[in-house]
Design an enzyme around this catalytic site. Structure first.
Site, mmCIF file in Angstrom:
data_model
loop_
_atom_site.group_PDB
_atom_site.id
_atom_site.type_symbol
_atom_site.label_atom_id
_atom_site.label_comp_id
_atom_site.label_asym_id
_atom_site.label_seq_id
_atom_site.Cartn_x
_atom_site.Cartn_y
_atom_site.Cartn_z
ATOM 1 N N TRP A 113 9.615 -68.795 77.319
ATOM 2 C CA TRP A 113 10.127 -70.060 76.651
ATOM 3 C C TRP A 113 9.934 -71.154 77.234
ATOM 4 O O TRP A 113 9.486 -72.364 76.471
ATOM 5 C CB TRP A 113 11.538 -69.897 76.129
ATOM 6 N N ASP A 125 16.936 -75.923 77.190
ATOM 7 C CA ASP A 125 16.841 -75.303 76.132
ATOM 8 C C ASP A 125 17.720 -73.978 76.216
ATOM 9 O O ASP A 125 17.824 -73.123 77.284
ATOM 10 C CB ASP A 125 15.447 -74.545 76.174
ATOM 11 N N LYS A 154 21.590 -66.964 67.642
ATOM 12 C CA LYS A 154 22.112 -65.777 68.688
ATOM 13 C C LYS A 154 23.640 -66.054 68.893
ATOM 14 O O LYS A 154 24.257 -65.189 68.281
ATOM 15 C CB LYS A 154 21.186 -66.209 70.027
HETATM 16 N N1 PMP Z 1 13.994 -70.807 73.444
HETATM 17 C C1 PMP Z 1 14.547 -69.401 73.782
HETATM 18 C C2 PMP Z 1 15.449 -69.361 75.111
HETATM 19 C C3 PMP Z 1 14.584 -68.650 72.807
HETATM 20 O O1 PMP Z 1 15.090 -67.295 73.021
HETATM 21 C C4 PMP Z 1 13.846 -68.679 71.525
HETATM 22 C C5 PMP Z 1 13.814 -67.546 70.530
HETATM 23 N N2 PMP Z 1 14.308 -66.355 70.652
HETATM 24 C C6 PMP Z 1 13.275 -69.833 71.247
HETATM 25 C C7 PMP Z 1 13.291 -70.987 72.243
HETATM 26 C C8 PMP Z 1 12.559 -70.096 69.998
HETATM 27 O O2 PMP Z 1 13.566 -70.353 68.976
HETATM 28 P P1 PMP Z 1 12.952 -70.492 67.711
HETATM 29 O O3 PMP Z 1 12.378 -69.223 67.163
HETATM 30 O O4 PMP Z 1 14.298 -71.010 66.946
HETATM 31 O O5 PMP Z 1 12.077 -71.681 67.599
#
Ligand code: PMP
Length: 364
Positions: free
Chosen positions: A103, A173, A197
């Site tokens: 991420w 994040d 989540k």
């Molecule tokens: N950051 C993290 C730590 C995640 O776990 C996720 C999704 N699993 C995201 C960003 C991306 O999120 P989204 O699908 O809501 O854009």
């Protein structure tokens, strides 16, 4: 009673049953309006109350200081990878990224297009198995901000103590561990998280931003991508993800009923302890993150010794037959992963451990 199972999905993820029941009860006729939340105007007094209550709950639960704004936006955490640099980058001051997984890689992908950046630490050579200590970081005093991911959903690592960044704002994040533990919001310039989540159903993104950072944004940035637009309009600049915000409000109410984040944190620690202990004491399974200080309490990654993929597939299938779903590791890393978000009960973890022991006995 409903035929529900224990849900270890990494997100969207398990929600408290009481929240689903309340949503069901209010589905056809929300508080005497004769319509559901999905059918009402986002400008109605009922919806305004829903979004204002959700915001107030976030402020209470996370003890958000008055000099921070709270927003519910769209576009997921992924849009924030672009929106944060568009709003917070100062020309000539590269963004510092502490690169701990898939991420932060996505965040870097956007940064490359928008700003200059440098890596204050790169976890890739260690296959993202470790969270750095303060001494390992090469932070620039002159950075626009420092970007971290507080919990790495895919590799299963998590920051315990956040890095000290001095005057440079820290941006986190927190998509996969927001509201799983007590944190000090004042350490951060900006926090963002998709709600799907620990906070609600997919569609809304929570942003908590320190007010003084908002004016960094240049006028050339699209109006819809400026935080100040959404702050001014109290997250109602355009039609928000109404139902996701409504579900978030119900989950936030549930968190408060549990006794808030200190109570939730204790349960989360206990759940992670039970599962890691079972894995560490087994001669059939092993935890992929060896460094105990770096292990995530939200996403527990493990494998069957010898990395026998066929056996791992069978594990996932048999677990499902036994009412335990969502245990397959992310496609990029393989193996097994149990996500232990707030609404997953201690009983769920104990049931998983019993199943794991049985499976090991049969196949060991
Ligand atoms: N950051 C993290 C730590 C995640 O776990 C996720 C999704 N699993 C995201 C960003 C991306 O999120 P989204 O699908 O809501 O854009």
């Amino acid at each position: 009673m409903y035929g529900r199972v224990y849900n270890f999905n990494p997100g969207p993820a398990v929600l408290p049953e009481s929240v689903l029941e309340k949503a069901r009860d209010e589905m056809m006729n929300y508080k005497g309006t004769g319509i559901s939340v999905m059918e009402m105007s986002h400008r109605s007094k009922e919806f305004e109350e829903i979004i204002q209550n959700a915001e107030a709950s976030v402020r209470r639960i996370m003890n958000v200081p008055d000099n921070y704004d709270i927003l519910f936006l769209q576009g997921g955490a992924s849009l924030q990878f672009a929106m944060v640099p568009m709003n917070l980058y100062i020309d000539g001051k590269p963004v510092d990224v502490i690169h701990t997984g898939a991420w932060t890689k996505k965040a870097i992908g956007e940064l490359k297009r928008i700003t200059q950046y440098s890596l204050a630490w790169d976890g890739e050579p260690l296959k993202f198995s470790h969270i750095p200590t303060q001494e390992e970081l090469k932070l620039e005093k002159n950075a626009s901000y420092v970007h971290i991911c507080s919990n790495n959903t895919i590799f299963g690592t998590q920051w315990r103590e956040f890095p000290a960044t001095g005057e440079v704002p820290l941006v986190a994040d927190m998509s996969s561990d927001i509201m799983s533990r007590v944190i000090d919001v004042s350490l951060f310039g900006l926090i963002f998280a998709g709600v799907q989540k620990n906070v609600g159903s997919a569609g809304a993104t929570l942003v908590i931003i320190r007010k003084d950072l908002v004016d960094r944004c240049k006028d050339s940035v699209s109006v819809i991508l400026q935080y100040k637009t959404h702050i001014k309009e109290k997250s109602l600049y355009h039609t928000p993800p109404c139902y996701a915000i409504y579900i978030s409000g119900l989950v936030l109410g549930w968190i408060e009923k549990q006794g808030g984040l200190s109570a939730i944190e204790k349960i989360n620690e206990e759940k992670a302890r039970i599962l890691y202990d079972a894995i560490d004491s087994s001669d059939f399974y092993y935890a992929t993150i060896k460094d105990k200080e770096s292990r995530s309490r939200m996403n527990v990654n493990y494998r069957i010794k010898g990395n026998n993929e066929e056996l791992e597939d069978r594990f996932v299938k048999e677990a499902k037959k036994n009412g335990l779903v969502g245990l397959k590791g992310h496609r990029s890393v393989g193996g097994l992963r149990a996500s232990l978000y707030n609404a997953l009960s201690i009983d769920g973890v104990k049931t998983l451990v019993e199943f794991m022991n049985e499976f090991a006995k049969k196949n060991g």
